[in-house]
Design a protein around this motif. Structure first.
Motif, mmCIF file in Angstrom:
data_model
loop_
_atom_site.group_PDB
_atom_site.id
_atom_site.type_symbol
_atom_site.label_atom_id
_atom_site.label_comp_id
_atom_site.label_asym_id
_atom_site.label_seq_id
_atom_site.Cartn_x
_atom_site.Cartn_y
_atom_site.Cartn_z
ATOM 1 N N TYR A 56 36.629 10.551 40.059
ATOM 2 C CA TYR A 56 37.108 11.421 41.463
ATOM 3 C C TYR A 56 38.147 10.468 42.149
ATOM 4 C CZ TYR A 56 33.044 14.206 40.342
ATOM 5 O OH TYR A 56 32.021 15.018 39.415
ATOM 6 N N LEU A 106 37.387 12.564 45.438
ATOM 7 C CA LEU A 106 36.654 12.012 46.573
ATOM 8 C C LEU A 106 37.432 11.047 47.257
ATOM 9 C CD1 LEU A 106 33.169 10.935 44.855
ATOM 10 C CD2 LEU A 106 33.567 12.620 46.424
ATOM 11 N N ALA A 172 32.453 16.232 46.831
ATOM 12 C CA ALA A 172 34.017 16.394 47.059
ATOM 13 C C ALA A 172 34.497 17.812 47.632
ATOM 14 C CB ALA A 172 34.834 16.517 45.801
#
Length: 255
Positions: A56, A106, A172
């Protein structure tokens, strides 16, 4: 007089008798099989629900710019909303965010959350209400709002038959709201009344982004059935409407 030697029991004879080697080998193989299956079960469930955190954060500047455009202006996104898949280790996987604009990351949520806290501090300063307790309140409120969004999306997908989404994906998707919220608060610092235009607009954009993203997750990335399509559309509409009170609650700084 020396004590008599204890007679070996039946269990000792079994483990140390003529057939002990075969029994030990069988127990060893069973133990390895049990531990191996347990380890495989744990790894499969961890990857299923949590994925790889490093995935991420595999982003670059171009991805961040393009992703922010999709989040803040989803109406202008003319490309597809499906993720790019690739075979990895004999199973289907997805390309990291650097190579796929539709992949969750993220980096943007964490940076947007930090920006939200900083802008909240500036807003409190202009209002003459800046205190460590006030900043802590905004930080806690932001975390609560983020958590509520995660729980809401998880429950919504589960109710529509798409509950096998990795948790970090939902973290996310839920955290993207701070990008639009930060933009609305920044506009408020420049002109106070623009806040009442920017918050509804950013809420609408976030709702559209989540609806299109969750439709993709529901019908493409999970095995959710297409039954009760009318109910699913109502759920998605409700998800978009919820963004309005959530944005106003998080953006009501200093109240």
């Amino acid at each position: 007089m020396p004590p008599p030697n204890p007679q070996p029991g039946q269990f000792d004879n079994t483990l140390y008798g003529p057939g002990s080697g075969l029994i030990k080998t069988g127990l060893g193989l069973y133990g390895e099989k049990f531990l191996g299956s347990s380890s495989e079960f744990m790894q499969s469930n961890i990857s299923r629900y949590f994925s790889n955190p490093q995935y991420y954060f595999h982003v670059n500047d171009q991805y961040v710019r393009n992703k922010l455009k999709v989040i803040l202006f989803p109406f202008l996104h003319r490309g597809h909303w499906t993720r790019i898949s690739e075979p990895v280790g004999g199973r289907l996987s997805y390309k990291p965010p650097m190579y796929d604009i539709n992949a969750p990351d993220l980096y943007i949520p964490f940076m947007a959350f930090g920006t939200f806290i900083v802008l909240a501090g500036f807003t409190l300063g202009f209002m003459g209400k800046f205190t460590p307790e006030a900043i802590n309140l905004q930080f806690t409120r932001g975390l609560i709002g983020w958590g509520l969004q995660i729980v809401f999306l998880k429950g919504l997908l589960y109710s529509m038959g798409g509950g096998e989404v990795p948790l970090l994906d939902l973290v996310a998707y839920s955290g993207y709201l701070f990008a639009g919220l930060s933009l609305a608060i920044a506009a408020r610092l420049l002109w106070a009344y623009s806040y009442y235009v920017m918050v509804p607009w950013m809420s609408l954009c976030m709702g559209v982004f989540l609806v299109r993203t969750m439709k993709r997750v529901l019908f493409a990335e999970t095995r959710g059935s297409e039954r009760h399509s009318t109910r699913q559309h109502y759920f998605l509409l409700f998800m978009a409407i919820v963004q309005f009170p959530l944005f106003f609650w998080l953006g009501n700084i200093g109240a």
